[in-house]
Write a protein that holds these residues in place. Structure first.
Motif, mmCIF file in Angstrom:
data_model
loop_
_atom_site.group_PDB
_atom_site.id
_atom_site.type_symbol
_atom_site.label_atom_id
_atom_site.label_comp_id
_atom_site.label_asym_id
_atom_site.label_seq_id
_atom_site.Cartn_x
_atom_site.Cartn_y
_atom_site.Cartn_z
ATOM 1 N N GLN A 130 0.823 -1.209 0.000
ATOM 2 C CA GLN A 130 0.000 0.000 0.000
ATOM 3 C C GLN A 130 0.854 1.254 0.000
ATOM 4 N N GLN A 167 1.842 1.889 -3.538
ATOM 5 C CA GLN A 167 0.736 2.482 -4.290
ATOM 6 C C GLN A 167 0.614 3.969 -3.992
ATOM 7 N N THR A 188 -17.243 6.101 -6.150
ATOM 8 C CA THR A 188 -16.865 5.880 -7.547
ATOM 9 C C THR A 188 -16.859 7.183 -8.348
ATOM 10 N N ASP A 209 -15.718 10.621 -9.990
ATOM 11 C CA ASP A 209 -14.412 11.109 -10.428
ATOM 12 C C ASP A 209 -14.276 12.621 -10.250
ATOM 13 N N ARG A 220 -12.538 -1.696 -1.284
ATOM 14 C CA ARG A 220 -11.124 -2.058 -1.355
ATOM 15 C C ARG A 220 -10.288 -0.991 -2.050
ATOM 16 N N HIS A 221 -10.913 -0.228 -2.942
ATOM 17 C CA HIS A 221 -10.135 0.775 -3.676
ATOM 18 C C HIS A 221 -9.978 2.084 -2.901
ATOM 19 N N ILE A 222 -10.524 2.126 -1.670
ATOM 20 C CA ILE A 222 -10.491 3.347 -0.848
ATOM 21 C C ILE A 222 -9.590 3.156 0.365
ATOM 22 N N ARG A 236 -8.961 7.634 -2.969
ATOM 23 C CA ARG A 236 -8.721 6.466 -3.807
ATOM 24 C C ARG A 236 -7.269 6.011 -3.661
ATOM 25 N N ARG A 237 -7.066 4.707 -3.519
ATOM 26 C CA ARG A 237 -5.707 4.179 -3.377
ATOM 27 C C ARG A 237 -4.878 4.434 -4.637
ATOM 28 N N ALA A 238 -5.532 4.417 -5.781
ATOM 29 C CA ALA A 238 -4.810 4.568 -7.049
ATOM 30 C C ALA A 238 -4.716 6.024 -7.500
ATOM 31 N N GLN A 239 -5.042 6.962 -6.628
ATOM 32 C CA GLN A 239 -5.028 8.367 -7.011
ATOM 33 C C GLN A 239 -3.612 8.832 -7.340
#
Length: 300
Positions: free
Chosen positions: A25, A28, A137, A139, A157-159, A274-277
């Motif tokens: 994490q 990421q 979700t 954007d 999971r994505h947060i 968001r983890r992927a931010q």
């Protein structure tokens, strides 16, 4: 003069692992490989001559030395990052799109926000509508301050969610009503005002005080905390609220806590992203400031 301090790369890698609790994490968050994070932390430990992270099959935790290091360097590293943003040769206007639970925004965040603008005038905050059924979700949001609605609730999971404030609830009322509510049993005999989405808060408070909640209690429910607090101000009864939302009324003396003690709901407000931010300087500056505010004494 030889440089004896670790590099910012190593310190940022360590702090990311300390925050996230895992190398994956942290990678990421930093937008690098997991191996790069692991190597940076290993170099840091070699330079310090001691382990700062305890690695096990169950995950990663801080050693006593790691806990001390985090306390020593977290704020200075954040200050260096903030300085780099502010001292750019051509300062850019940084935009942050924020969604906040209405009650927390109005009663806790807004009174503090001018202090953030004074520290970071380069950041422009745009408030976006908060959705009670948020699925994270959208954007059009960079950060959310969202409420955890039940103790067992899991975030998507994505947060990545970090506890901010508001887990504890207290009983509040006017000075006049407090004269006849100075013990838990006397207080529970009063009209008990509550948030209609969380009717169990009084039961949690009574249990924490070792008291028994009346089977036939009187009092009104409200679907907005602002209305619940206004009802308490007007003398309608004793309200059960998160202390952070009543801090202005408590500081001014409009409301008091007649019986000391609180109860944990296991819920509270969380800072979510968001983890992927992608790297977002404005979000980082605001998140660091926000966590400091959550740990600071209430403002009057």
């Amino acid at each position: 003069m030889p440089v004896r301090s670790p590099s910012l790369v190593e310190l940022n890698a360590f702090l990311a692992v300390a925050r996230a609790g895992s190398f994956r994490q942290a990678a990421q968050e930093l937008h690098v490989t997991q191996a790069a994070v692991s190597r940076a932390v290993l170099r840091l430990e070699q330079e310090l001559g001691q382990a700062v992270l305890a690695r096990s099959a169950g995950g990663v935790s801080l050693t006593p030395a790691g806990t001390q290091l985090r306390q020593l360097v977290e704020k200075p590293v954040a200050a260096l990052q903030a300085a780099a943003v502010r001292m750019r040769k051509t300062p850019e206007r940084l935009r942050l799109r924020l969604s906040v639970v209405t009650s927390l925004g109005a009663l806790w965040l807004m009174p503090r926000l001018e202090a953030f603008h004074l520290l970071h005038p380069e950041v422009e905050i745009e408030f976006r509508q908060y959705h009670h059924d948020e699925d994270f979700t959208r954007d059009d949001i960079d950060l959310w301050i969202a409420i955890k609605r039940s103790a067992p609730q899991r975030w998507p999971r994505h947060i990545a969610a970090q506890y901010l404030i508001g887990r504890e609830v207290v009983a509040v009322c006017t000075h006049e009503r407090a004269r006849t509510a100075q013990t838990a049993p006397l207080l529970l005999a009063q009209p008990l005002l509550y948030h209609s989405n969380f009717p169990d808060n009084w039961a949690l408070w009574a249990q924490a005080q070792g008291a028994k909640l009346p089977l036939q209690r009187k009092g009104a429910g409200f679907d907005l905390v602002m209305n619940l607090i206004e009802a308490a101000r007007s003398g309608m009864g004793v309200a059960i609220v998160q202390q952070c939302l009543a801090e202005a009324d408590l500081a001014s003396g409009r409301l008091v806590i007649p019986v000391p003690g609180s109860a944990s709901t296991g819920r509270g407000y969380f800072l979510c992203r968001r983890r992927a931010q992608d790297a977002h300087p404005a979000a980082e500056l605001f998140a660091q400031w926000l966590m400091q505010q959550a740990g600071a004494p209430p403002t009057v």
